[in-house]
Enzyme design. Structure first.
Site, short mmCIF file in Angstrom:
data_model
loop_
_atom_site.label_atom_id
_atom_site.label_comp_id
_atom_site.label_asym_id
_atom_site.label_seq_id
_atom_site.Cartn_x
_atom_site.Cartn_y
_atom_site.Cartn_z
N ASP A 181 0.86 -1.17 0.00
CA ASP A 181 0.00 0.00 0.00
C ASP A 181 0.91 1.23 0.00
O ASP A 181 1.93 1.26 0.68
CB ASP A 181 -0.88 0.03 1.25
CG ASP A 181 -2.06 -0.93 1.19
OD1 ASP A 181 -2.13 -1.74 0.25
OD2 ASP A 181 -2.90 -0.88 2.11
N HIS A 233 0.36 0.87 7.53
CA HIS A 233 0.58 2.26 7.14
C HIS A 233 1.44 2.99 8.18
O HIS A 233 1.16 2.98 9.37
CB HIS A 233 -0.74 2.99 6.86
CG HIS A 233 -1.56 2.30 5.83
ND1 HIS A 233 -2.89 2.59 5.62
CD2 HIS A 233 -1.24 1.32 4.93
CE1 HIS A 233 -3.36 1.82 4.64
NE2 HIS A 233 -2.36 1.04 4.21
N ASP A 247 2.06 6.21 8.59
CA ASP A 247 1.81 7.60 8.96
C ASP A 247 1.02 7.78 10.26
O ASP A 247 0.53 8.88 10.55
CB ASP A 247 1.14 8.37 7.81
CG ASP A 247 -0.08 7.67 7.23
OD1 ASP A 247 -0.47 6.61 7.75
OD2 ASP A 247 -0.63 8.19 6.23
N ARG A 296 5.52 2.35 19.75
CA ARG A 296 6.00 1.59 18.59
C ARG A 296 7.40 2.04 18.20
O ARG A 296 7.58 2.71 17.18
CB ARG A 296 5.05 1.77 17.40
CG ARG A 296 3.61 1.37 17.65
CD ARG A 296 2.74 1.78 16.47
NE ARG A 296 1.33 1.53 16.71
CZ ARG A 296 0.35 1.95 15.91
NH1 ARG A 296 0.66 2.68 14.83
NH2 ARG A 296 -0.91 1.68 16.19
N SER A 316 -8.87 1.51 12.86
CA SER A 316 -7.56 2.09 13.14
C SER A 316 -7.40 2.28 14.65
O SER A 316 -8.37 2.21 15.41
CB SER A 316 -7.39 3.42 12.42
OG SER A 316 -7.59 3.27 11.03
N SER A 317 -6.17 2.58 15.06
CA SER A 317 -5.89 2.76 16.49
C SER A 317 -6.03 4.22 16.89
O SER A 317 -6.21 5.11 16.04
CB SER A 317 -4.48 2.28 16.81
OG SER A 317 -3.52 3.25 16.45
N CYS A 372 -3.97 10.52 5.71
CA CYS A 372 -4.55 9.42 4.93
C CYS A 372 -5.53 9.92 3.87
O CYS A 372 -5.62 9.35 2.78
CB CYS A 372 -5.30 8.45 5.86
SG CYS A 372 -4.34 7.75 7.20
#
Length: 378
Positions: free
Chosen positions: A195, A246, A248, A265, A301-302, A354
Site C-alpha cells: 500500500d 501504514h 503515517d 511503537r 484504526s488505532s 490518509c
C-alpha cells in the site's frame, strides 16, 4: 524557461500547491476477507455491518472533508477530488470474489507521488483492488498535460487464497509477541504487495514499513523500480506493533531533521542510526485524547490516528481539532498549527494525512542524509 511541473513532490513537508482530498460518497463497510477481519469495537461477538454506510454517516464524514478542503484553499492550495464510484458493486476476478468495495476517503493508500512520477500501489485487500479507479481521470489529466509526468502502475497481485496467511487472525497475543521479530503477517512473501501509505518520502530517501499491507516482495519491487531513478529505499520495522498497517500513524516526518514518533511503537534496534547519524531529532508524540476503547465504533484504526497530521509547509501543519496535547507540542516545536474536526472520518480508515494525496509541492529532491551507508541492489 521551462514551464512549472504539473506533478512534483519529493517529501512530506515542502510548501503545498496541489492536493487531492478524498470523498465518502457511496462508501461501503469493508467486507471480511483474508486480508481483513473488521470488528465492531469493544463488541467482538457483534457481527460487523455489511453493505453501504448510512447517508448520515457519509454526510458527517463529507462535511469534515469539506472543512479540510476549505482550509487548504484558504492557504492557496489547489484541491482536486476523486470521481464518484459505485463501491457497492462486487469484485470478481479469475482468482477471487469480494461482495463489495470500500470507499475513496483515503487516496494516500493507493496513490503516491515520487518527484514527477505517479505510482499506483498494488493494494493488499480484495475490496480495494480497483480503488485506483476514482483517481484515474485525474491521473490521465496530469499525464496528458505534461510530457515530463511519469505514471507507473505496480503489478497487481492475484489476491488468491494462497496469497494470505489466514491463520494469522487466530494467533493469540503470546504467539504474536514470540514472532514479533519475524515480521510475518496476514500476507505471504510470494507476490509483490504494498500500500502506498506504508511509504514516507524524505527527498532522496524513501522509508517503507514492512507490515500487514506491505511485504518484502513489495519492498524489493520498490527498490528495483526506484533505485535507478536515484532514490534510496529503506525498510523500517516497528516490532511492538502487532497489526502494523501504514507508517503515517507511527513515524511521521514533519520537516527536515524532525520526526514525530510513536512512544508505543519504537523502531527496530539499529534502524534509528540512519537518523541520529544525520542529526535528525526524534520527538515522541503525546498520548492521544481518545483511547483505543473510545475510538468510533466501526473504526479499524488505532488511537494513534492522532499522529496523522498533514504538512502545508515546513512551518505549517494541520492537526485534528480535539488533539490539544499534540497541538501544544507542535506549537513548542515552532509550527503554526491549524485545526479541523475530523473524528467522523476515522471510521473510513484514516485521518488528515490518509485522506489526502499531494500532487505538487514546491522544491526539488534533496539529500537529507549525507552521512549514510547505503547498499543498492545493483
Amino acid at each position: 524557461m521551462d514551464k512549472p511541473l504539473i506533478v512534483n513532490s519529493w517529501n512530506e513537508w515542502d510548501p503545498l500547491q496541489e492536493m487531492v482530498v478524498g470523498s465518502a460518497d457511496n462508501a461501503n463497510f469493508e467486507p471480511t476477507e483474508p486480508g481483513s477481519r473488521p470488528a465492531v469495537r469493544n463488541a467482538p461477538d457483534t457481527p460487523f455491518p455489511t453493505g453501504p454506510k448510512s447517508k448520515e454517516a457519509i454526510d458527517r464524514a463529507n462535511e469534515e472533508l469539506e472543512g479540510l478542503v476549505r482550509l487548504l484553499k484558504s492557504q492557496g492550495v489547489t484541491v482536486r477530488r476523486p470521481e464518484t464510484h459505485d463501491f457497492s458493486a462486487p469484485v470478481r476476478t479469475p482468482d477471487f470474489e469480494a461482495e463489495n468495495q470500500y470507499c475513496a476517503v483515503c487516496p494516500r493508500d493507493v496513490m503516491i507521488t515520487m518527484g514527477n512520477e505517479i505510482i499506483e500501489a498494488t493494494m493488499s485487500r480484495r475490496a480495494r483492488y480497483f480503488e485506483y479507479q476514482p483517481y484515474r481521470k485525474l491521473v490521465y489529466e496530469y499525464w496528458n498535460a505534461d510530457p515530463r509526468v511519469e505514471w507507473t502502475t505496480a503489478p497487481k497481485p492475484s489476491m488468491a487464497d494462497g496469497m494470505y496467511r489466514e491463520e494469522f487472525w487466530e494467533w493469540p497475543l503470546e504467539k504474536r509477541h514470540a514472532r514479533m521479530h519475524s515480521f510475518e503477517f496476514c500476507i505471504t512473501q510470494d507476490e509483490v504487495v504494498f500500500d502506498a501509505a506504508d511509504m514516507s518520502r524524505l527527498g532522496r530517501d524513501i522509508l517503507v514499513q514492512e507490515s500487514m499491507t506491505t511485504n518484502r516482495a513489495g519492498i524489493h519491487w520498490l527498490k528495483r523500480h526506484l533505485e535507478p531513478r536515484g532514490f534510496r529505499v529503506h525498510p523500517v520495522h516497528f516490532p511492538l506493533d502487532f497489526f502494523p498497517s501504514h507508517i503515517d500513524c507511527t513515524f511521521v516526518p514533519l520537516r527536515p531533521g524532525l520526526i514525530l514518533t510513536n512512544p508505543e511503537r519504537p523502531l527496530r534496534e539499529g534502524e534509528e542510526r540512519m537518523f541520529l547519524d544525520n542529526d535528525w531529532e526524534l520527538v515522541e508524540a503525546p498520548q492521544p485524547v481518545l483511547s483505543n476503547d473510545e475510538m468510533p465504533l466501526y473504526c479499524q484504526s488505532s488511537k494513534w490516528l492522532s499522529m496523522n497530521v498533514l504538512s502545508i509547509s515546513p512551518t505549517k501543519l494541520i492537526c485534528e481539532e480535539q488533539e490539544k496535547p499534540l497541538q501544544e507540542l507542535l506549537d513548542k516545536l515552532g509550527f503554526e498549527v491549524f485545526t479541523v474536526p475530523f473524528r467522523n472520518v476515522f471510521e473510513y480508515g484514516g485521518s488528515l494525512h490518509c485522506a489526502t494525496w499531494d500532487v505538487r509541492r514546491e522544491g526539488t529532491r534533496e539529500d537529507y542524509f549525507p552521512r549514510l551507508a547505503y547498499q543498492p541492489l545493483v
